[in-house]
Design a protein around this motif. Sequence first.
Motif, mmCIF file in Angstrom:
data_model
loop_
_atom_site.group_PDB
_atom_site.id
_atom_site.type_symbol
_atom_site.label_atom_id
_atom_site.label_comp_id
_atom_site.label_asym_id
_atom_site.label_seq_id
_atom_site.Cartn_x
_atom_site.Cartn_y
_atom_site.Cartn_z
ATOM 1 N N UNK A 277 -25.068 -16.461 -7.013
ATOM 2 C CA UNK A 277 -26.052 -16.427 -6.056
ATOM 3 C C UNK A 277 -26.912 -16.152 -7.420
ATOM 4 N N UNK A 279 -30.563 -16.054 -7.391
ATOM 5 C CA UNK A 279 -31.638 -16.001 -7.211
ATOM 6 C C UNK A 279 -31.399 -14.400 -7.114
ATOM 7 N N UNK A 280 -30.257 -13.661 -7.046
ATOM 8 C CA UNK A 280 -29.831 -12.372 -6.902
ATOM 9 C C UNK A 280 -29.377 -12.081 -9.032
ATOM 10 N N UNK A 396 -16.329 -15.475 3.169
ATOM 11 C CA UNK A 396 -16.409 -13.986 2.975
ATOM 12 C C UNK A 396 -18.292 -14.151 3.905
ATOM 13 N N UNK B 347 -36.084 -2.790 -8.689
ATOM 14 C CA UNK B 347 -36.440 -3.943 -7.889
ATOM 15 C C UNK B 347 -35.307 -4.135 -6.473
ATOM 16 N N UNK B 353 -28.874 -10.107 0.978
ATOM 17 C CA UNK B 353 -28.096 -11.363 1.182
ATOM 18 C C UNK B 353 -28.490 -12.721 0.266
ATOM 19 N N UNK B 354 -30.026 -12.993 0.700
ATOM 20 C CA UNK B 354 -30.581 -14.220 -0.013
ATOM 21 C C UNK B 354 -30.592 -13.771 -1.508
ATOM 22 N N UNK B 355 -30.846 -12.779 -2.182
ATOM 23 C CA UNK B 355 -31.366 -12.781 -3.837
ATOM 24 C C UNK B 355 -31.342 -11.221 -4.563
ATOM 25 N N UNK B 356 -29.929 -10.237 -3.026
ATOM 26 C CA UNK B 356 -30.228 -9.081 -3.749
ATOM 27 C C UNK B 356 -29.112 -9.184 -4.638
ATOM 28 N N UNK B 357 -27.332 -9.683 -3.660
ATOM 29 C CA UNK B 357 -26.597 -8.811 -4.251
ATOM 30 C C UNK B 357 -25.416 -10.182 -4.455
ATOM 31 N N UNK B 358 -24.833 -10.103 -4.641
ATOM 32 C CA UNK B 358 -23.576 -11.482 -5.194
ATOM 33 C C UNK B 358 -22.547 -11.422 -4.347
ATOM 34 N N UNK B 359 -22.491 -12.087 -3.179
ATOM 35 C CA UNK B 359 -21.517 -11.257 -1.913
ATOM 36 C C UNK B 359 -20.361 -11.991 -2.685
#
Lengths: 397, 514
Positions: A277, A279-280, A396, B347, B353-359
Amino acid sequence: MNEQKNMSLGQELVTLLKTNIRDYMMYIALVVIMAFFSWRTNGGFISARNISNLINQAGYVAILAIGMTIILIIKHIDLSVGYVAGFCGAVAAILMTQHGVNEWLTILIVLILGALIGLYQGTLVTRVGVPAFVATLAGQFMFRGLLSLSLESTGTIIVPNKGFNALSNGFIPDLPFGTDLHMLTLIIGVVLVVAMIYSQLKERRNKQKYNFQVSSNAVFIIKMVAFAAIIMIIMYTLADYSGIPWTAVIVGVVLFAYNYVLNQTRLGRYVYGIGGNDQAAELSGINVKRVTLYAFISVSTLAALAGVLFTSRLQSATPQAGLGFELDAIASSYIGGVAVSGGIGRVTNTIIGSLVIMSLTNGMNLMGVGISYQYIVKGIIFIIAVAFDIRTRKSVR
Amino acid sequence: MSDYILEMRNIVKEFPGVRALDNVNFRVQRGEIHCLVGENGAGKSTLMKVLSGVYPHGTYEGDIVYNGEVMNFKSIADSEAKEIAIIYQELALIPELSLYENIYYGHEIVKGHKIDWNETIVRAKEMLDKVRLNADPSMKVKELGVGNQQLVEIAKALSKNVKLLILDEPTAALNEDDSQNLLQLIRELKESGVTCIMISHKLREITAIADTITVLRDGATICSIDCHEYEVTEAEIIKHMVGREMDNIYPPRAEHEFGDIAFELKDWTVVDPAKDGREILHHVNINVRKGEIVGLQGLMGAGRTELALSVFGNTAGYKITSGEMYMDGKQVHFKSARSAIDGGLAYVSEDRKGNGLILIQDIKYNITIANLQALMSGTSVNKNEEIMQANYYKDSINIKAPSVEQLVGNLSGGNQQKVQVAKWMFVKPNVLILDEPTRGIDVGAKFEIYTLMNRLVEEGMSIIMISSELPEVLGMSDRLYVMSEGTITGELTAEEATEERVMAMAIKGGAQDE
């Protein structure tokens, strides 16, 4: 966690098999392919001579695939590697034959050239924002043109430098008191086994120090014996012919370095994070653009190295060098288990993938299968591997 | 006497290692609004996926009886053919297409082999009227706000002549006004004969709208409450959800003195080049003291997240045209997320899911990724230390998972949120910006997040909490700022703040603009 402690040996092995089914399938596939060709060629495929040959042939693909794996993990692609390799190989030949540069300085210059090409393409992708597919497709055109331009006046250049040509044709020297077997190869084999067992033991001790669950002693010993046997069988086979090819040494060093970076260092973590991800990753303080740029520099530098190996293998630079290399590299990565959606992949498995691809080429060549059928077979194996990968990998949420 | 449109009988659904639904019974009467509540991971969404055919017949046990017949849905198309429609929390519209294309996407109106666009537009307009969205059907979905997009989703469902409408947390991303609108619309749909199942965490809305409430806990039906028999209280629902009484939604905070100003923005003005160079933040002045929780309240689109992103290393690429930022009294310039982190700012994203964590990575990876330098031994990451640290946070803030090797994508929303917070706790920042920290998570997990916030400020951290949920901001903040249209329209202490005052400030700027 505690449940695992009470498992019987059989249960533990089954669990191990289940959790690593994807990896094991790849090893099994490789063994099946090798067994099949050995049978069809009456043992010709598995002969010491052919295995040495296979390694020399597969070297440049393995090197390209290692670089490609990282690019694919971060969800980009590099279509230019084939002609970057071809062009860099041609430059190497020109430097040595027309400018009298010695082979070692030549290799250094060519690797720097590769890095600069990577810098150019990586900059396009990260700073200008051109999608990698487009940037490297354009690169494919350009380097193909540069390759034929640089050989236009001379045609194919024969490289006379012995040291250079030994890279993909030569073997490590033996000890002075040589026997029928290549002693140094066997000694290196033993050293590798000892080093492997030592590092595995150390890791295990370390885990126990932290009170973490480790596999049972029986499973650990089985694993060590199996790995040691595989290493020694390969080394014995090589020792039976001319010893370890220089190509294997080069691939081994590159593989070791990339595996270390990906698994042990921060940079490696960042690569997987960006693939998972981006962005993350960015909001976690990772400089996504910089890491992406490094990946492009790395893939083109490795392409240059592959070009050196290929030129050395042919002992000449030809205008056809590089055609379709990127396809073998991409296929090797995916067969080796790089996730099509990015974020997952290992360079060690990519090597297995490239062995699968090169075993197919080599085996079918020995059997006298036509090139058209070879492409079709490779395509089928490729798609089966990826389809299997997608089906086994749990989605997932 | 009761006419059930839907009965789900003894539903059992198992995933590897987990029994997500354990003999669930769920009955919905024709023409009612039926709310389905439960903590995250209780099985609500799984149950709805069984119903809509996402998990096809054969992958679960039990029967779905719809209009008196046993249904064997193999796919969503099967359930849609029976006029059942589901609207997910994450909207499934295509941003680049127009409203009418979206509304009839997948069931286009055709004449011969050609799509009849004129008829489509006319009928789309009718559907939009039904949901009282006064918009040109030919505008693109991306030009609408989240609240209106939700309405388009409902219009799409109505266009399929839906009889049973399932809404999965429809108001989670909406502000107060939009939420009220939506609830009113659901009531109107009920009048016109549509049965609604609504999953929600907002208990106030549930008690206001529900005819029946079914509570799920740990994959089992706990109870179904008929709301017409007696006045159902939020406390009662919470009790059923968590299996215990919860006296206080907001945990008490130990009295403590605030320290010096830890973070301050002066005259912060930001322009977004992606939006034709529009000014999205105007001369913002805010500050936070050491040990203080400052709320940042405002309607959706007020610029709160943009403020956080512009401060946190400006990764979105805005142009900061004026203003200064101070940490502990010293002026700072954060050019990347990394420099902000190194400067003591963190922050927690609103969009985990979008830009917080790497699922696709596991818990330990996610917790440590922002602060790997703390785990280095030589050039390599110490993986054993990593597991130790991850385990420490897992236990310390109660992340429910079998091990830290669990993939984050397999965790419930509340636990994912805890992983996000743990990740930043591991960085040990001085100032923590929490953007919608409790969005889409259940009551129990909310309480845990609040408790965690208290713990952090008691340890001396400063927190800026961005939230659309008014009660939460009022309940947790020591002081709060209200934002509207990129401007700070008011500052209130905890004592001064009331819902009415805050709402008045929140809509103040909006009236002047455009």
